[in-house]
Design an enzyme around this catalytic site. Structure first.
Site, short mmCIF file in Angstrom:
data_model
loop_
_atom_site.label_atom_id
_atom_site.label_comp_id
_atom_site.label_asym_id
_atom_site.label_seq_id
_atom_site.Cartn_x
_atom_site.Cartn_y
_atom_site.Cartn_z
N GLU A 89 -9.87 -1.65 6.13
CA GLU A 89 -8.66 -1.75 6.95
C GLU A 89 -9.01 -1.68 8.43
OE1 GLU A 89 -5.80 1.39 6.13
OE2 GLU A 89 -4.17 0.08 6.77
N SER B 62 0.96 6.87 2.18
CA SER B 62 1.63 7.90 2.97
C SER B 62 2.76 8.55 2.20
CB SER B 62 2.20 7.29 4.25
OG SER B 62 1.19 6.66 4.98
N SER C 161 4.53 -0.74 3.76
CA SER C 161 4.84 -2.07 4.28
C SER C 161 5.07 -3.04 3.14
CB SER C 161 3.68 -2.59 5.14
OG SER C 161 3.46 -1.73 6.22
N GLN D 83 0.87 -1.18 0.00
CA GLN D 83 0.00 0.00 0.00
C GLN D 83 0.90 1.23 0.00
OE1 GLN D 83 -2.08 0.25 3.68
NE2 GLN D 83 -3.56 1.78 3.00
N SER E 250 -4.19 6.85 12.68
CA SER E 250 -3.80 6.84 14.09
C SER E 250 -5.04 6.84 14.99
CB SER E 250 -2.93 8.05 14.42
OG SER E 250 -3.76 9.18 14.63
N ASN E 251 -4.85 6.38 16.21
CA ASN E 251 -6.01 6.32 17.12
C ASN E 251 -6.53 7.69 17.49
OD1 ASN E 251 -5.55 3.63 16.86
ND2 ASN E 251 -5.55 3.18 19.06
N GLU E 252 -5.67 8.70 17.44
CA GLU E 252 -6.18 10.06 17.66
C GLU E 252 -7.15 10.42 16.54
OE1 GLU E 252 -2.92 9.23 17.96
OE2 GLU E 252 -3.04 9.26 20.14
C1 LIG Z 1 4.27 -0.31 11.02
C2 LIG Z 1 3.68 0.69 10.07
C3 LIG Z 1 3.27 0.27 8.83
C4 LIG Z 1 2.77 1.18 7.92
N1 LIG Z 1 2.43 0.73 6.68
C5 LIG Z 1 1.99 1.63 5.75
C6 LIG Z 1 1.70 1.20 4.43
O1 LIG Z 1 1.82 0.03 4.10
N2 LIG Z 1 1.33 2.11 3.53
C7 LIG Z 1 1.16 3.43 3.85
O2 LIG Z 1 0.79 4.20 2.99
N3 LIG Z 1 1.42 3.88 5.11
C8 LIG Z 1 1.84 3.00 6.06
N4 LIG Z 1 2.12 3.44 7.33
C9 LIG Z 1 2.03 4.85 7.63
C10 LIG Z 1 0.81 5.21 8.47
O3 LIG Z 1 -0.35 5.17 7.71
C11 LIG Z 1 1.07 6.60 9.06
O4 LIG Z 1 2.13 6.44 9.96
C12 LIG Z 1 -0.12 7.17 9.76
O5 LIG Z 1 -1.11 7.53 8.84
C13 LIG Z 1 0.26 8.38 10.61
O6 LIG Z 1 0.96 9.32 9.86
P1 LIG Z 1 2.38 9.89 10.36
O7 LIG Z 1 3.22 8.75 10.70
O8 LIG Z 1 2.85 10.84 9.37
O9 LIG Z 1 2.08 10.63 11.72
P2 LIG Z 1 1.54 12.11 11.88
O10 LIG Z 1 0.36 12.32 11.01
O11 LIG Z 1 2.67 13.05 11.77
O12 LIG Z 1 1.05 12.04 13.38
C14 LIG Z 1 1.93 12.18 14.51
C15 LIG Z 1 1.07 12.24 15.75
O13 LIG Z 1 0.17 13.37 15.63
C16 LIG Z 1 -1.15 12.93 15.79
N5 LIG Z 1 -2.06 13.70 14.93
C17 LIG Z 1 -1.95 13.94 13.61
N6 LIG Z 1 -3.04 14.57 13.15
C18 LIG Z 1 -3.86 14.72 14.21
C19 LIG Z 1 -5.16 15.26 14.39
N7 LIG Z 1 -5.85 15.80 13.37
N8 LIG Z 1 -5.70 15.24 15.62
C20 LIG Z 1 -5.01 14.69 16.66
N9 LIG Z 1 -3.82 14.16 16.56
C21 LIG Z 1 -3.24 14.16 15.34
C22 LIG Z 1 -1.13 11.48 15.39
O14 LIG Z 1 -2.22 10.79 15.95
C23 LIG Z 1 0.19 11.02 15.93
O15 LIG Z 1 0.06 10.73 17.30
C24 LIG Z 1 2.64 2.54 8.27
C25 LIG Z 1 3.03 2.96 9.55
C26 LIG Z 1 3.56 2.05 10.44
C27 LIG Z 1 3.97 2.54 11.78
#
Ligand SMILES: Cc1cc2nc3c(=O)[nH]c(=O)nc-3n(C[C@H](O)[C@H](O)[C@H](O)COP(=O)(O)OP(=O)(O)OC[C@H]3O[C@@H](n4cnc5c(N)ncnc54)[C@H](O)[C@@H]3O)c2cc1C
Lengths: 309, 387
Positions: free
Chosen positions: B243, B128, B160, B125, B366-368
């Site tokens: 998902e 991101s 992933s 997928q 994310s859970n948030e």
């Molecule tokens: C093990 C793993 C596998 C993954 N696999 C894939 C994959 O196969 N394909 C893919 O496309 N992506 C993948 N991801 C990426 C995943 O989808 C993103 O990590 C996720 O969407 C969060 O984005 P970010 O990491 O940029 O965090 P950010 O968006 O930067 O968030 C950082 C923190 O801020 C909080 N935050 C952000 N926005 C808000 C809001 N509006 N309100 C409150 N809090 C907020 C978040 O909850 C988090 O705690 C993977 C991630 C992991 C860890």
């Protein structure tokens, strides 16, 4: 295998919900609190809907329904913070008597002429029974002292199950009260419900409630089916529903701020009923112990292939 | 409500059990997050397919068995009972597959679903981006139409399996003038296409679980676009629903962990605190609650219903359950918790599981963000800003 609540079951629960929403709103709770806390007209309304006879067999003038139907309606009674002794009499007492093959009182119960104050060793009181009055924190509960030497395990399971069902309804109602308040109370120029700290706490309550409900419905079915493992499912339901209700009560008061700490705001009725039912028919600790005995004791098979053991 | 399985369901369970007992590798496979382990897991996908177990709910025409969701749950229960390996193709079969089933043309279904069910093509997928994590509408990688092709330029990350996978499904901006949710298109691409560079990223545990993908004028045929140009957001929301909702994390997985935790507790009972004991019981209760709820959701879908915002509740529940079960195990293990292998040479799966469980509350939205969705769409609280 089918965990579906049928459309008929949901429709009946909704009918009861709408009826209680129309006839047993917060203003009624306030009136009852100020004035005697029972009202024959409310009782008669429940009788007229057939609810006192819900579990009474058709031969005795009832509807002959099952514990899942009753649990769904008990949840509605919790949602409305109903004070009349419907759940005890009709959903705990009636199936308790039926299990013992005692049917002579059932027609009178169905007709609303008789209530069944339930005495059990697990509780230090009888609700809506005769005897020296004892005061509950819940202004709607009428408790009396009693000898309480009855140790019938089935009655305990029924009482715990129906307490759990009421607790999920109470939790739903408290979540609703908090959400509605969060939409109208403004601070810092916006509704407090737009703050994530508020949103996230309320969302966490929604998670707890939604995952407690299926535990309660499945316990009701297990008890209805007379499964050997029913007791542990009932205890699981009591723990899950208690946790959901207490979490939601604490969150709801926090969301209301000082308003939540007043007698004037209605939240306290639901909160106090939750405290009462959390302890009634076996405390959280008692029920957790029963889960412990089954799960760690090894009597209950566990693992993915034993979902419905 | 009926809590009894039918004789047919029992027979199906017995069939799955017998097959799993005969085929699930006796030794746990090497982690999926390295070349050797990836190859082992792909091999396992093919073994599964040889028994026609790739994706039991799909129509037979697409490599499935045409089974219903209760049978799928039974399959999953037996899969985890037998200790079946992680699914190398999970993002394909659980996320993209149902999406193609809903939005794909007949041609696309034929072309993509069967090889997916058979484990012949492994999918990654690619949503991101460095600037678009939780805020997926900020995607900026471009796909520019040029005749029968899109020309893709940009960067994806955290994908992933993309270090080794064959194909990817991504979201790209096809309308350069567009903002936010509009102008995005859902495109399937061969990761070995000229112009794509993979850069594996080391994860917390030290292995390369996900990868960055760099696109430099990559030409992808227009027929690889799913639903129409500009429809990407709607398609992606459906995928995200799959998902978070029913399939990605079936209850058997957590019930199996809860059972292992009970066993672990028993071996540490003498020194364990009452609090640890309660956490173990909570694990069993929550895993069971998750199972009952999933059966209820499955029944609802089979009766013609849909999952909505509940998908967010689901995702919050399983990810936090998984983390707390593994945390409890780490506490019970005490000084053994940090060991990568135990004295008997076996891999410390609790440690690996704990590390992985820390990502559950982050990925799949994310859970948030899930709590925002729950509060706004289910409870009706006011939206402010982009949350
Ligand atoms: C093990 C793993 C596998 C993954 N696999 C894939 C994959 O196969 N394909 C893919 O496309 N992506 C993948 N991801 C990426 C995943 O989808 C993103 O990590 C996720 O969407 C969060 O984005 P970010 O990491 O940029 O965090 P950010 O968006 O930067 O968030 C950082 C923190 O801020 C909080 N935050 C952000 N926005 C808000 C809001 N509006 N309100 C409150 N809090 C907020 C978040 O909850 C988090 O705690 C993977 C991630 C992991 C860890």
């Amino acid at each position: 295998m089918d965990m579906l609540l049928t459309e008929d079951q949901l429709a009946l629960a909704e009918t009861v919900r709408n009826y209680l929403a129309g006839t047993h709103g917060p203003e009624v709770l306030r009136r009852l609190d100020a004035d005697g806390n029972r009202d024959p007209a409310i009782w008669q309304g429940l009788v007229d809907m057939g609810l006192t006879g819900l579990l009474v067999p058709e031969a005795q003038g009832g509807l002959g329904m099952g514990l899942v139907d009753a649990a769904l309606i008990a949840a509605e009674c919790g949602r409305a913070c109903l004070a009349e002794p419907l759940v005890d009499t009709a959903f705990v007492g009636v199936p308790g008597l039926l299990a013992q093959g005692k049917t002579d009182q059932l027609a009178d119960v169905a007709a609303g002429r008789v209530t069944l104050p339930l005495s059990h060793a697990i509780n230090p009181w009888v609700a809506d029974g005769a005897g020296v009055a004892i005061k509950s924190v819940d202004p709607m509960r009428n408790l009396a002292a009693s000898a309480n030497d009855n140790a019938d395990p089935h009655l305990l399971n029924l009482g715990a199950l129906m307490s759990a069902a009421q607790l999920v309804g109470l939790a739903d109602a408290m979540l609703h009260l908090a959400v509605e308040y969060a939409k109208i109370r403004t601070q810092f120029g916006q509704p407090i419900g737009a703050f994530q700290a508020i949103k996230h706490q309320l969302a966490t309550c929604a998670v707890a409630i939604e995952f407690a409900k299926p535990v309660v419905w499945q316990a009701a079915q297990a008890l209805q089916d007379g499964r050997d493992s029913a007791a542990v499912h009932v205890s699981h339901a009591k723990v899950a529903a208690t946790d959901a209700a207490i979490l939601t009560a604490e969150t709801a008061i926090q969301v209301h701020g000082a308003m939540g700490y007043t007698y004037e705001v209605d939240l306290h009725f639901w909160m106090k009923r939750s405290w009462a039912l959390a302890g009634a028919w076996g405390s959280r600790a008692f029920h957790l112990k029963r889960v412990d005995d089954a799960v760690l004791g090894g009597a209950l098979p566990i693992g993915p292939e034993h979902t419905f053991a | 409500m009926h809590l009894e399985y039918t004789p047919e369901q029992d027979a199906f369970r017995a069939e799955v059990r017998a097959w799993m007992e005969a085929h699930v590798p006796k030794e746990p496979l090497v982690t999926l997050e390295c070349r050797e382990g990836y190859d082992q897991h792909v091999e396992w996908e093919r073994t599964l397919a040889s028994g026609n177990w790739g994706m039991v709910t799909w129509p037979e025409a697409y490599g499935g068995r045409g089974l219903d969701l209760i049978q799928w749950l039974i399959f999953e229960e037996e899969y985890f009972r037998a200790g079946g390996p992680n699914r190398a193709n999970q993002n394909g079969i659980f996320l993209l597959g149902p999406t193609i089933m809903e939005f794909g043309t007949d041609e696309q279904k034929k072309r993509f679903l069967t090889p997916m069910a058979k484990g012949e093509v492994i999918w990654a997928q690619a949503w991101s981006e460095p600037g678009a994590g939780s805020d997926m509408a900020a995607i900026s990688s471009k796909a520019v139409r040029d005749g029968d092709h899109y020309v893709i330029t940009g960067q994806k990350t955290w994908s992933s399996r993309a270090a080794f996978a064959d194909w990817g499904f991504g979201m790209f901006r096809t309308d350069p003038e567009s903002k936010r949710h509009k102008g995005l298109t859902f495109i399937l691409f061969d990761i070995n296409s000229p112009g794509i560079t993979r850069r594996p990223i080391r994860q917390l545990h030290g292995d390369t679980g996900f990868a960055e993908l760099f696109f430099d004028e990559v030409r992808v045929p227009v027929e690889n676009c799913l639903a129409g140009e500009g429809e990407g957001w709607n398609v992606a929301m459906a995928t995200a629903g799959f998902e978070r909702g029913l399939m990605l994390r079936s209850p058997g997985r957590f019930q199996a962990t809860a059972k292992r935790l009970v066993d672990l507790y028993r071996t540490h009972e003498a020194e364990a605190s009452p609090a640890a004991r309660e956490a173990v019981l909570q694990a069993w209760m929550s895993a069971q609650a998750y199972a009952y709820n999933t059966y209820a959701v499955a029944a609802k879908i089979m009766a013609g219903g849909k999952i909505g915002a509940e998908a967010s509740l689901n995702k919050i529940f399983w990810s936090e359950l998984d983390r707390s079960m593994h945390r409890t195990a780490m506490q019970l293990l005490g000084a053994h918790a940090e060991l990568k292998r135990f004295d008997d040479g076996s891999v410390n799966q609790w440690l690996e599981g704990y590390i992985f469980s820390l990502s559950g509350p982050i990925y799949a939205g994310s859970n948030e963000v899930q709590r925002n969705i729950t509060a706004e769409r289910m409870l009706g609280l006011p939206r402010v800003g982009a949350g």
